[in-house]
Design a protein around this motif. Sequence first.
Motif, PDB file in Angstrom:
ATOM      1  N   ARG A 215      42.198  73.794   5.138  1.00  0.00           N
ATOM      2  CA  ARG A 215      42.404  73.200   6.455  1.00  0.00           C
ATOM      3  C   ARG A 215      41.161  72.431   6.868  1.00  0.00           C
ATOM      4  O   ARG A 215      40.042  72.894   6.681  1.00  0.00           O
ATOM      5  CB  ARG A 215      42.675  74.285   7.497  1.00  0.00           C
ATOM      6  CG  ARG A 215      42.725  73.753   8.931  1.00  0.00           C
ATOM      7  CD  ARG A 215      42.733  74.861   9.963  1.00  0.00           C
ATOM      8  NE  ARG A 215      42.733  74.327  11.319  1.00  0.00           N
ATOM      9  CZ  ARG A 215      42.714  75.062  12.421  1.00  0.00           C
ATOM     10  NH1 ARG A 215      42.686  76.389  12.332  1.00  0.00           N
ATOM     11  NH2 ARG A 215      42.696  74.494  13.613  1.00  0.00           N
ATOM     12  N   CYS A 216      41.361  71.247   7.432  1.00  0.00           N
ATOM     13  CA  CYS A 216      40.246  70.487   7.967  1.00  0.00           C
ATOM     14  C   CYS A 216      40.584  70.033   9.383  1.00  0.00           C
ATOM     15  O   CYS A 216      41.647  69.452   9.622  1.00  0.00           O
ATOM     16  CB  CYS A 216      39.917  69.284   7.098  1.00  0.00           C
ATOM     17  SG  CYS A 216      38.385  68.444   7.580  1.00  0.00           S
ATOM     18  N   SER A 217      39.674  70.325  10.320  1.00  0.00           N
ATOM     19  CA  SER A 217      39.816  69.927  11.724  1.00  0.00           C
ATOM     20  C   SER A 217      38.859  68.768  11.991  1.00  0.00           C
ATOM     21  O   SER A 217      37.654  68.890  11.752  1.00  0.00           O
ATOM     22  CB  SER A 217      39.467  71.102  12.651  1.00  0.00           C
ATOM     23  OG  SER A 217      40.217  72.254  12.337  1.00  0.00           O
ATOM     24  N   GLU A 218      39.395  67.670  12.479  1.00  0.00           N
ATOM     25  CA  GLU A 218      38.626  66.429  12.628  1.00  0.00           C
ATOM     26  C   GLU A 218      38.475  66.049  14.104  1.00  0.00           C
ATOM     27  O   GLU A 218      39.384  66.241  14.906  1.00  0.00           O
ATOM     28  CB  GLU A 218      39.345  65.325  11.843  1.00  0.00           C
ATOM     29  CG  GLU A 218      39.263  63.922  12.354  1.00  0.00           C
ATOM     30  CD  GLU A 218      37.876  63.305  12.299  1.00  0.00           C
ATOM     31  OE1 GLU A 218      36.955  63.920  11.736  1.00  0.00           O
ATOM     32  OE2 GLU A 218      37.710  62.219  12.848  1.00  0.00           O
ATOM     33  N   GLY A 219      37.290  65.528  14.442  1.00  0.00           N
ATOM     34  CA  GLY A 219      37.049  65.054  15.794  1.00  0.00           C
ATOM     35  C   GLY A 219      37.197  63.548  15.864  1.00  0.00           C
ATOM     36  O   GLY A 219      38.251  63.028  16.194  1.00  0.00           O
TER      37      GLY A 219
END
Length: 277
Positions: A215-219
């Motif tokens: 999982r990757c959470s991006e801003g």
Amino acid sequence: MKRLYPLTLTIVVVFTLVVGTSHLAFAQGKVNIDDGPLKEADWFKDLDAGALSESHADNKNWITKWYGPDGNYENNEGFQASGRRDLIEEGTKGKLTQLSLSTLEGLKKTETLKMAWDRDHGGTRDWTVFELDPANQDNMNRGGPANNIDTYAICVVVAPKDMKAVMSPAHDDHAQIWINGDKWYNNPSWTGGAQVVNYNIEVKLEKGANVVLYRCSEGGGAAYLNLHFDDNTHKVCKIYPDKSKDQKSFFGEIAGGFPVDPIGKATTTWADIKRNR
């Protein structure tokens, strides 16, 4: 000449070992995390090991095909806000979690269970196979919004035996990786490039199928998610998706990837799943 031969042989052997070891270190990078999986109390703990900032642009093992929701979670209010939330649990009303999705039993549930995020966060998502270009620093966008998104990507690594492997992730921003119901990696900092690796993590693979949930959470700005394993793992293991292009062919591909006979924990579970297909 006969008296010189043993010395010559010794020099050749030592040189071969040195060159071989150096090549291995170059190909795989320095392992700087080897004490996993993470304990629950450390799931969001800052990393102790120093970042390496290694360019793996020449590595040929980057995984390009993944299985997951057919679109991203959107409007996550920034990775600092979303990173600690279990968006799989939210989207399935508790029928799946991030931990359970990284198991064969949980993966099987995606055949009938959709991700039901609300409309503001991307809406209902089916599950499918998709491709990510490792050289593209915006490969997470997938035709949707470029900022404030979360991507979930799954691959299945079929190992011929219980073994150790080294995984090398590149990401922007907050990355988390689970394997077989354990969390192995948490890093809220971007790596500095789509094929730049800061941590090479030693993990354990079971004989049979191993579910890897990334999982990757991006801003804002660049948005990429990439992963490869060490050379030996890519040589001796099968990694899926391979030729499949959708959900149905993905599950068919895995089912045909190893014997039905229950040998070890992972293959026993998958054998049960195959019999129920």
